[in-house]
Design an enzyme around this catalytic site. Structure first.
Site, PDB file in Angstrom:
ATOM      1  N   GLY A 157      -6.461   1.944   0.222  1.00  3.64           N
ATOM      2  CA  GLY A 157      -5.135   1.677   0.779  1.00  3.64           C
ATOM      3  C   GLY A 157      -4.090   1.428  -0.290  1.00  3.64           C
ATOM      4  O   GLY A 157      -3.010   2.013  -0.260  1.00  3.64           O
ATOM      5  N   ALA A 158      -4.424   0.567  -1.240  1.00  3.89           N
ATOM      6  CA  ALA A 158      -3.422   0.218  -2.241  1.00  3.89           C
ATOM      7  C   ALA A 158      -4.081  -0.527  -3.389  1.00  3.89           C
ATOM      8  O   ALA A 158      -5.230  -0.950  -3.286  1.00  3.89           O
ATOM      9  CB  ALA A 158      -2.350  -0.656  -1.616  1.00  3.89           C
ATOM     10  N   MET A 159      -3.316  -0.700  -4.478  1.00  3.13           N
ATOM     11  CA  MET A 159      -3.876  -1.359  -5.660  1.00  3.13           C
ATOM     12  C   MET A 159      -2.801  -2.231  -6.301  1.00  3.13           C
ATOM     13  O   MET A 159      -1.684  -1.794  -6.533  1.00  3.13           O
ATOM     14  CB  MET A 159      -4.372  -0.267  -6.624  1.00  3.13           C
ATOM     15  CG  MET A 159      -4.979  -0.799  -7.882  1.00  3.13           C
ATOM     16  SD  MET A 159      -6.424  -1.849  -7.572  1.00  3.13           S
ATOM     17  CE  MET A 159      -6.220  -3.077  -8.830  1.00  3.13           C
ATOM     18  N   GLU A 160      -3.208  -3.460  -6.619  1.00  5.50           N
ATOM     19  CA  GLU A 160      -2.247  -4.493  -7.022  1.00  5.50           C
ATOM     20  C   GLU A 160      -1.956  -4.542  -8.517  1.00  5.50           C
ATOM     21  O   GLU A 160      -1.634  -5.609  -9.045  1.00  5.50           O
ATOM     22  CB  GLU A 160      -2.796  -5.849  -6.575  1.00  5.50           C
ATOM     23  CG  GLU A 160      -4.041  -6.357  -7.340  1.00  5.50           C
ATOM     24  CD  GLU A 160      -5.375  -6.044  -6.681  1.00  5.50           C
ATOM     25  OE1 GLU A 160      -5.440  -5.080  -5.917  1.00  5.50           O
ATOM     26  OE2 GLU A 160      -6.358  -6.761  -6.956  1.00  5.50           O
ATOM     27  N   ASN A 161      -2.028  -3.408  -9.246  1.00  7.52           N
ATOM     28  CA  ASN A 161      -1.757  -3.415 -10.687  1.00  7.52           C
ATOM     29  C   ASN A 161      -0.518  -4.253 -10.986  1.00  7.52           C
ATOM     30  O   ASN A 161       0.477  -4.172 -10.280  1.00  7.52           O
ATOM     31  CB  ASN A 161      -1.487  -1.993 -11.170  1.00  7.52           C
ATOM     32  CG  ASN A 161      -2.479  -1.009 -10.607  1.00  7.52           C
ATOM     33  OD1 ASN A 161      -3.647  -1.096 -10.877  1.00  7.52           O
ATOM     34  ND2 ASN A 161      -1.995  -0.104  -9.755  1.00  7.52           N
ATOM     35  N   HIS A 173      -1.347 -10.646  -4.309  1.00 10.47           N
ATOM     36  CA  HIS A 173      -2.313 -10.602  -5.409  1.00 10.47           C
ATOM     37  C   HIS A 173      -1.682 -11.016  -6.737  1.00 10.47           C
ATOM     38  O   HIS A 173      -2.398 -11.391  -7.664  1.00 10.47           O
ATOM     39  CB  HIS A 173      -2.875  -9.184  -5.569  1.00 10.47           C
ATOM     40  CG  HIS A 173      -4.154  -8.936  -4.821  1.00 10.47           C
ATOM     41  ND1 HIS A 173      -5.208  -9.814  -4.819  1.00 10.47           N
ATOM     42  CD2 HIS A 173      -4.568  -7.860  -4.081  1.00 10.47           C
ATOM     43  CE1 HIS A 173      -6.211  -9.297  -4.103  1.00 10.47           C
ATOM     44  NE2 HIS A 173      -5.841  -8.125  -3.636  1.00 10.47           N
ATOM     45  N   HIS A 230      -0.171  -8.039   1.197  1.00 10.75           N
ATOM     46  CA  HIS A 230      -1.451  -8.272   0.515  1.00 10.75           C
ATOM     47  C   HIS A 230      -1.338  -7.986  -0.989  1.00 10.75           C
ATOM     48  O   HIS A 230      -1.685  -8.821  -1.819  1.00 10.75           O
ATOM     49  CB  HIS A 230      -2.529  -7.395   1.158  1.00 10.75           C
ATOM     50  CG  HIS A 230      -3.883  -7.527   0.549  1.00 10.75           C
ATOM     51  ND1 HIS A 230      -4.853  -8.353   1.067  1.00 10.75           N
ATOM     52  CD2 HIS A 230      -4.435  -6.945  -0.550  1.00 10.75           C
ATOM     53  CE1 HIS A 230      -5.938  -8.273   0.326  1.00 10.75           C
ATOM     54  NE2 HIS A 230      -5.712  -7.427  -0.663  1.00 10.75           N
ATOM     55  N   GLU A 231      -0.837  -6.806  -1.319  1.00 10.74           N
ATOM     56  CA  GLU A 231      -0.793  -6.440  -2.749  1.00 10.74           C
ATOM     57  C   GLU A 231       0.183  -7.339  -3.500  1.00 10.74           C
ATOM     58  O   GLU A 231      -0.077  -7.744  -4.623  1.00 10.74           O
ATOM     59  CB  GLU A 231      -0.410  -4.961  -2.937  1.00 10.74           C
ATOM     60  CG  GLU A 231      -1.290  -3.966  -2.186  1.00 10.74           C
ATOM     61  CD  GLU A 231      -2.784  -4.158  -2.403  1.00 10.74           C
ATOM     62  OE1 GLU A 231      -3.185  -4.619  -3.480  1.00 10.74           O
ATOM     63  OE2 GLU A 231      -3.564  -3.862  -1.465  1.00 10.74           O
TER      64      GLU A 231
HETATM   65  N1  B3K Z   1      -7.994  -4.424  -5.108  1.00  6.52           N
HETATM   66  C1  B3K Z   1      -7.857  -3.147  -4.461  1.00  6.52           C
HETATM   67  C2  B3K Z   1      -9.138  -2.531  -4.071  1.00  6.52           C
HETATM   68  C3  B3K Z   1      -9.686  -1.570  -5.023  1.00  6.52           C
HETATM   69  C4  B3K Z   1     -10.806  -0.764  -4.420  1.00  6.52           C
HETATM   70  C5  B3K Z   1     -11.820  -0.423  -5.406  1.00  6.52           C
HETATM   71  N2  B3K Z   1     -12.815   0.503  -4.952  1.00  6.52           N
HETATM   72  C6  B3K Z   1      -6.987  -3.224  -3.271  1.00  6.52           C
HETATM   73  C7  B3K Z   1      -6.896  -4.543  -2.613  1.00  6.52           C
HETATM   74  O1  B3K Z   1      -7.824  -5.049  -2.047  1.00  6.52           O
HETATM   75  O2  B3K Z   1      -5.863  -5.123  -2.709  1.00  6.52           O
HETATM   76 ZN    ZN Z   2      -6.862  -7.019  -2.245  1.00  9.18          ZN
END
Ligand code: B3K
Ligand code: ZN
Length: 887
Positions: free
Chosen positions: A264-268, A304, A300-301
């Site tokens: 879905g998404a990634m919190e870089n 994080h 959510h992101e």
């Molecule tokens: N931290 C990422 C998840 C990455 C998935 C890795 N296979 C998104 C999240 O939970 O916010």
């Molecule tokens: Zn997450």
């Protein structure tokens, strides 16, 4: 290929070296990219110089230098997964590595990849090692700079984490950008994006008065669809300040919607990367569910940034430290922005339909797993959603203020660190000066506790007793369980349906007062910690109806001696709205299971009149929230019902659901018609609770009516489809129509595709709707759709729509002739060559094969064995398939 290696929590060791600064250089090429890294390294123990082991996968090493001196071949060892430098200098040193990668050929969408002409990274978990050699583990936190060079016309936008400190033009039509992230971060939060993108720009003024530039990047044509995402981001930033006192810490926050992503998404850090389905929305193309998901996931992101980025995990076993906590935070955010009860209902339904079954099958694992082969297989409902319930239990036990004190202490102690679930627990405990060490079992013990409650009333003594017992079923590797610490929220209703003020409780040999400061208390939270305990309320002057586990105060299966009439009473009266819904669900589950039994014994199916009346009274009660009504007249999901059966019987569950659905529709036809009429609106689409609630109720009425298949209702549903002005209503009408095979269905599906073929996200809905269909023999249609020009096996969203959608069909995935299993088995092997992470999600559909009848067991097992025998199987698929077979 190295044999799959299992990694254990008990083997965790602190790293021998830490990294201080990391400078990366990416001259982006059309054939390959040469990555240069310059890392300042220092040993954990001053003066020691053990070998330095770096992770690295699918990388071509070009050179290594230590303190400016090139290493010779016998100074290091290069294996398929690791680079070992034998004798690094003692003390601080500079490590420089140059390696080559091929983002264009990377279809795993992990590490650095190119798709739809743009470059992108995804590093969590253990993906940075596919970019360069590194200690790719979350307890290595360093400050990064990132220098990107690329052709300016092909890649006008160059993004990475932190602040843009320099940019400019170079020779030969190239340009460059240098990004510097002032915060230490683990490698999994590194990100780089380069390509043709445009942004929606806005500003957020933080609580301390700083201006933060907000940018949401998408291909130019999608920028108009980012209004809701920007609204969601600003709402999340404000909410985190208001509720947790957490302020954003940089002057820039970027979000990129990137078309192909596994998740879905990634919190870089400061450069969140999103699947477009959780960014892009317009009333014409996105449903209410999409709008809600965007709010949820953007929240959510963003959250994080503190719970995950500023304080991260020591190792991957601690994943729930950030994910469980952040899911809890986004659940609370969505509850504050919409209807708390409705959000709670949705979250609990997810637990029952997805988390309980996993916790009862071969992939059961604790919120903090003990081992993994491929960490990506552990981004699960256990870690995320059961993990969120664990965090919620702290709040239930400590109250809002106590929970906030715990959070404050957690950040005070651990900002900038990589920590463990015990550290979170300790912050909660120390901030509140409480002792509940026993609570830690929630992190280490898998399986869903079963709680049994027996009540008795003593009219002479005016006491009401609840005898409670608990049992946790065995799970793989954990045959024997200890009792858990379970917060059980309880209230009592009098015969008029009003809450009884609770005065005292006798428990464990002591009498405790419940009422506080003379104020009446209507809900109390038992701390239930032993195998069996008794709690006795005093001063109860009539036989009450207990409302148990209010708000679903613990992730357990509750079995009680409440009678059907108690449940109808709670459904009509409980002041805890969640438990009103719950009472209806318990009744519906009982009804479905008893009809399943009738179906299996070839008895005629008859719908209980009381159930129908209860249903009718909810439907016609105008004092109730409309979305609550929509939820209350929705039957428990297939996953939930099958999970409750000794041997899952998809045919029986399907037959019973269809029967109840049709019975209710025909008996309550008039009510559904007036619900439909009363909830139409010609106003413009608005995303707010009253409008969403209205549409939810209208759409469920439509779905009931459509199953009647009479000409009048068929025309009504078709009319709804033709006149809908937003996707929520248009898609609901399409779904309603597509329940029934025939010409109308075919025509409307074709019409819908014709209208929306240019919009990938809408086309994905169209795939999913057809894939999940229970029309017999649908496997052939799904096979045909694989060759549809809009389908692409390399696009995870398309695979999730079509293949995962198909796995959701009771009739077709579980077809008795094995055609569904065979189809999915073949797809898993094809997909594994392209994208192992996506393939392993598909193979999970077989995990609970032992839960079905013998014939289906044989057919599903054969597919798993076939998968296991394939050459070059990925670790991702190997782990799921082998663990599934090991039961
Ligand atoms: N931290 C990422 C998840 C990455 C998935 C890795 N296979 C998104 C999240 O939970 O916010
Ligand atoms: Zn997450």
């Amino acid at each position: 290929m190295e044999a799959p290696r299992e990694i254990f929590l008990k083997d965790y060791k602190m790293p021998d070296y830490y990294f201080d600064t990391v400078d990366l250089k990416f001259p982006l090429g059309e054939e390959c990219t040469i990555v240069s890294s310059k890392i300042t390294v220092f040993p954990r123990i001053e003066g020691s110089s053990p070998p330095l082991v770096l992770d690295g996968q699918d990388l071509k090493l070009i050179s290594i230098q230590l303190n400016g001196k090139a290493l010779k071949e016998n100074d290091y060892d290069l294996g398929p997964r690791r680079l070992t430098i034998h004798s690094p200098p003692s003390g601080k040193f500079i490590l420089e590595i140059v390696n080559e990668i091929h983002p264009q050929k990377n279809t795993s969408l992990k590490g650095f990849y190119k798709s739809s002409g743009n470059f992108c990274t995804h590093c969590e978990a253990e993906g940075f090692r596919k970019i360069t050699f590194y200690q790719d583990r979350p307890d290595i936190m360093a400050k990064y700079t990132c220098h990107i060079e690329a052709d300016k016309s092909l890649y006008p936008v160059l993004l990475s984490n932190g602040n843009l400190i320099e940019q400019g033009d170079l020779e030969n039509g190239k340009h460059y950008a240098i990004w510097e992230d002032p915060y230490k971060k683990p490698s999994y939060l590194f990100a780089l994006v380069a390509g043709q993108l445009q942004s929606r720009d806005d500003t957020f003024i933080t609580c301390s008065g700083r201006n933060v530039a907000l940018r949401i990047w998408t291909p130019a044509e999608d920028v108009p669809k980012t209004v809701h995402a920007m609204y969601s981001l600003k709402a999340a930033m404000k909410w985190d300040e208001d509720v947790f006192g957490l302020e954003y810490d940089l002057d820039l926050f970027n979000i990129v919607a990137f078309p192909d992503a596994n998740m879905g998404a990634m919190e870089n850090k400061s450069l969140n990367i999103f699947n477009p389905k959780v960014v892009l929305a317009s009333p014409e193309t996105a449903t209410d569910a999409d709008y809600s998901a965007i709010l949820d996931v953007i929240g959510h992101e963003y959250f994080h940034n503190w719970t995950g980025n500023r304080v991260t995990c020591r190792d991957w076993f601690q994943l729930s430290l950030k994910e469980g906590l952040t899911v809890f935070r986004n659940q609370e955010f969505s509850s504050d922005m919409g209807s708390r009860t409705v959000i709670r209902i949705a979250d609990v339904s997810k637990l029952r339909n997805d988390q309980f079954p996993q916790d009862a099958g071969p992939m059961a694992h604790p919120v903090r797993p003990h081992s993994y082969i491929k960490m990506d297989n552990f981004y699960t409902v256990q870690v995320y959603h059961k993990g969120a319930e664990v965090v919620r239990m702290y709040k239930t036990l400590l109250g809002s203020q106590g929970f906030r004190k715990g959070m404050d202490l957690y950040f005070k102690r651990h900002d900038g660190q990589a920590v463990t679930c015990e550290d979170f627990f300790a912050a909660m405990r120390d901030a509140n000066d409480v002792d509940f060490a026993h609570f830690l079992l929630w992190y280490s013990q898998a399986g869903t506790p079963i709680i049994k409650v027996n009540s008795s009333y003593n009219p002479e003594a005016h006491t009401f007793s609840l005898k409670i017992s608990q049992e946790i079923p065995p799970t793989p590797g954990q045959p024997v369980k200890e009792s858990m610490f379970i917060p059980l929220a309880v209230g009592l209703l009098d015969s008029k349906g009003k809450d009884i003020p609770l005065s005292t409780i006798y428990h464990g040999g002591t009498l405790q007062s419940i009422s506080r400061d003379g104020q009446p208390v209507y809900t109390t939270v038992f701390r239930f910690t032993k195998k069996e305990e008794e709690f006795v309320f005093s001063d109860v002057f009539e036989r009450p109806v207990p409302s148990l586990l209010r708000g679903y105060s613990a992730p357990v299966r509750l079995e009680s001696d409440l009678t059907d009439s108690d449940l109808f009473f709670l459904l009509a009266n409980d002041s805890d709205e969640f438990n009103r819904w719950e009472a209806g669900q318990i009744l519906a589950r009982k009804l479905m299971l008893s009809l399943v039994d009738d179906f299996q014994h070839n008895k005629p199916l008859v719908l209980n009149k009381k159930f129908m009346d209860g249903f009718k009274s909810i439907l016609s009660d105008s004092s109730l929230d409309k979305e609550f009504v929509a939820k209350a007249i929705t039957l428990p999901g297939d996953g939930e019902v099958m999970d409750m059966m000794e041997v899952a019987d998809p045919d029986a569950v399907h037959a019973v659901r269809t029967f109840i659905w049709k019975q209710l529709a025909s008996e309550l036809r008039a009510e559904f018609l007036s619900t439909l009429k009363d909830n139409r609106s010609s106003e413009e689409y608005v995303f707010d609770h009253p409008n969403m609630a209205r549409r939810a109720l209208k759409n469920i009425a439509l779905a009931y009516l459509a199953c009647l298949e009479d000409p009048e209702t068929a025309n009504i549903v078709l009319h709804e489809y033709n006149t809908a002005t937003n996707m929520t209503e248009q898609f609901a009408a399409l779904a309603a129509i597509s329940q029934n095979p025939g010409k109308t269905r075919d025509d409307v599906l074709a019409d819908f595709y014709g209208k929306w073929q240019h919009d990938h996200l809408v086309v994905n809905k169209w795939f999913a709707l057809q894939a999940v269909s229970d029309i017999p023999g649908n496997v052939e249609n799904v096979k045909k759709l694989l060759t549809h020009p809009a389908f692409d096996m390399r696009s995870p969203n398309k695979v999730y729509s079509l293949i995962r959608g198909f796995c959701g069909s009771l009739v077709n995935f579980h077809a008795k002739d094995g055609s569904g299993y065979k189809f999915v088995g073949e797809i898993v092997l094809q997909l594994d060559k392209i994208n192992p992470q996506v393939a392993s999600q598909m193979v999970s559909a077989f995990s609970r094969w032992k839960h079905y009848d013998e014939n289906r067991q044989k057919l599903a097992k054969a597919q798993l064995e076939l998968i296991m025998s394939a050459n070059g199987l990925s670790e991702d698929v190997y782990e799921i398939a082998s663990k599934s077979l090991a039961v």
